[in-house]
Design an enzyme around this catalytic site. Sequence first.
Site, PDB file in Angstrom:
ATOM      1  N   TYR A 145       1.784   2.136  15.519  1.00 42.60           N
ATOM      2  CA  TYR A 145       3.204   2.014  15.839  1.00 42.60           C
ATOM      3  C   TYR A 145       3.525   2.993  16.959  1.00 42.60           C
ATOM      4  O   TYR A 145       3.109   4.147  16.920  1.00 42.60           O
ATOM      5  CB  TYR A 145       4.038   2.357  14.593  1.00 42.60           C
ATOM      6  CG  TYR A 145       5.532   2.377  14.836  1.00 42.60           C
ATOM      7  CD1 TYR A 145       6.223   1.198  15.126  1.00 42.60           C
ATOM      8  CD2 TYR A 145       6.248   3.579  14.762  1.00 42.60           C
ATOM      9  CE1 TYR A 145       7.599   1.228  15.334  1.00 42.60           C
ATOM     10  CE2 TYR A 145       7.622   3.596  14.962  1.00 42.60           C
ATOM     11  CZ  TYR A 145       8.299   2.427  15.255  1.00 42.60           C
ATOM     12  OH  TYR A 145       9.659   2.453  15.457  1.00 42.60           O
ATOM     13  N   ASP A 240      -0.976   8.328  21.967  1.00 39.80           N
ATOM     14  CA  ASP A 240       0.349   8.492  21.379  1.00 39.80           C
ATOM     15  C   ASP A 240       0.220   9.543  20.282  1.00 39.80           C
ATOM     16  O   ASP A 240      -0.199   9.253  19.160  1.00 39.80           O
ATOM     17  CB  ASP A 240       0.857   7.160  20.820  1.00 39.80           C
ATOM     18  CG  ASP A 240       2.245   7.301  20.203  1.00 39.80           C
ATOM     19  OD1 ASP A 240       2.760   8.440  20.155  1.00 39.80           O
ATOM     20  OD2 ASP A 240       2.805   6.276  19.778  1.00 39.80           O
ATOM     21  N   LYS A 268       8.585  14.172  17.289  1.00 37.93           N
ATOM     22  CA  LYS A 268       8.484  14.794  15.967  1.00 37.93           C
ATOM     23  C   LYS A 268       8.379  16.332  16.055  1.00 37.93           C
ATOM     24  O   LYS A 268       9.368  16.964  16.381  1.00 37.93           O
ATOM     25  CB  LYS A 268       7.364  14.130  15.164  1.00 37.93           C
ATOM     26  CG  LYS A 268       7.686  12.624  14.996  1.00 37.93           C
ATOM     27  CD  LYS A 268       6.915  11.876  13.965  1.00 37.93           C
ATOM     28  CE  LYS A 268       7.541  10.503  13.750  1.00 37.93           C
ATOM     29  NZ  LYS A 268       6.744   9.360  14.113  1.00 37.93           N
TER      30      LYS A 268
HETATM   31  C1  LIG Z   1       7.337   8.131  14.987  1.00 38.40           C
HETATM   32  C2  LIG Z   1       6.430   7.576  16.018  1.00 38.40           C
HETATM   33  C3  LIG Z   1       6.926   7.022  17.212  1.00 38.40           C
HETATM   34  C4  LIG Z   1       8.386   6.796  17.453  1.00 38.40           C
HETATM   35  O1  LIG Z   1       9.101   7.984  17.547  1.00 38.40           O
HETATM   36  P1  LIG Z   1      10.709   7.931  17.332  1.00 38.40           P
HETATM   37  O2  LIG Z   1      11.132   9.345  17.571  1.00 38.40           O
HETATM   38  O3  LIG Z   1      10.917   7.449  15.935  1.00 38.40           O
HETATM   39  O4  LIG Z   1      11.244   6.990  18.331  1.00 38.40           O
HETATM   40  C5  LIG Z   1       6.023   6.634  18.178  1.00 38.40           C
HETATM   41  N1  LIG Z   1       4.697   6.774  17.984  1.00 38.40           N
HETATM   42  C6  LIG Z   1       4.191   7.285  16.854  1.00 38.40           C
HETATM   43  C7  LIG Z   1       2.710   7.432  16.707  1.00 38.40           C
HETATM   44  C8  LIG Z   1       5.038   7.686  15.823  1.00 38.40           C
HETATM   45  O5  LIG Z   1       4.513   8.157  14.683  1.00 38.40           O
END
Ligand SMILES: *Cc1c(COP(=O)(O)O)cnc(C)c1O
Length: 427
Positions: A145, A240, A268
């Site tokens: 994701y 990511d 995060k």
């Molecule tokens: C949480 C997450 C996102 C999205 O971040 P948001 O701050 O919720 O938009 C993208 N990539 C990864 C791997 C994530 O865990």
Amino acid sequence: MISHPKSQALFQRAQQLIPGGVNSPARAFGAVGGEPPFIERAKGPFLWDVDGNRYIDYVGSWGPMILGHAHPVVLEAIHAAAEQGTSFGAPTERENLLAEAIIEAVPSVEKVRLVNSGTEATMSAIRLARGFTGREKIVKFSGNYHGHVDALLVAAGSSAATLSVPNSPGVTAGTTHDTLLFPYNDTQAVVDSMDRYGNEIAAVIVEPVAGNMGCVAPEPEFLLALRQQTWRQGALLIFDEVMTGFRVARGGAQERYQLKPDLTTLGKIVGGGLPLGAYGGRHDIMDCVLPAGPVFQAGTLSGNPLATAAGLATLRELERDPPYDRLDRKAARLAEGLALAARAAGLPHQVARVGSMLTLFFSGQPVRDWETASACDTRQFARYFWSMLRQGIYLPCSQFEAMFVSDAHDVDLIDSTVAAAIQALTR
Ligand SMILES: *Cc1c(COP(=O)(O)O)cnc(C)c1O
């Protein structure tokens, strides 16, 4: 036994005001059936709901709270910043300091742009990769994701791995036309696709440790193959690290696995619990971003003073007193305890863990990709989840989300969590 009358009333009202009663879908407990408690406050490893119930928290706001909630150093930084004004839309020194802290910690990042969320970071990194390479196709992996970026909201289509179809209404076929989808950890599929499409691919984006199908570790040759194949074909490799950055090591998965991507996305932890994301990488690529270069990307609140204060305080604390060995020991103890509890109950299970990310999967076969993850017994997970919640343990409300241990969790809390799991699973 936990009582929730105030939460129930608030959730009813919320559903009249907000779609599904929540501002992000996972919070609605849809995957486990039932209604979520409304949270009033948090401190260290604990959450309290509006009915006064206390929980040991293994969600950590879905990753950011590595130091525990309401850490005094972070709160102090936010207070001090707020006194000076909350947003200027003009450059501030703290943006330099946070950029420096990121560049110093994350091995491949030479220049970085601050944004407001992980989604913004991945969306911008993909635009940049396309702008830099002049190519259009993006490779992603099922079960990973990357936020709610249109081009990345794809599901596997009928014709094997090459055709991606939108997996949300409102995402057009045109938008996902240039997205190729492959199984996670499938090294051969990556090699084959790179041979076939190599010179059309702008970037491969990957969660270097998957956290959004539960915790799934990369197989050793998988990440290496991504690095070699993208390099060979002139495509960019995007890690990511929104979840793994400052989590699986201070420098993220790229430090842990000793591999440098071209671009990295962060979120995060880097915002210390306030809305902040970032994308960064090789300086020649980053210098293609406006106003240094032609690739457009902007943000009214980007580099916000409160968010940079919380992020900087968190990153400095992680540098001053690195918690990673402690986290590893505590998470290992928790993982072993959960495995013992499941074994004692005679339940087929796998416990996956990378550092302080972990998942108890209810499955008899190893979980290495979305296909094997989605074969888990989600009804068993729901029973386990509710029993744990009733015992005051707040787990992610889906089989396909990772638990996080924070520096504020002590061994006694870990052990009482394991005791609750034994109770939950052997009934
Ligand atoms: C949480 C997450 C996102 C999205 O971040 P948001 O701050 O919720 O938009 C993208 N990539 C990864 C791997 C994530 O865990």
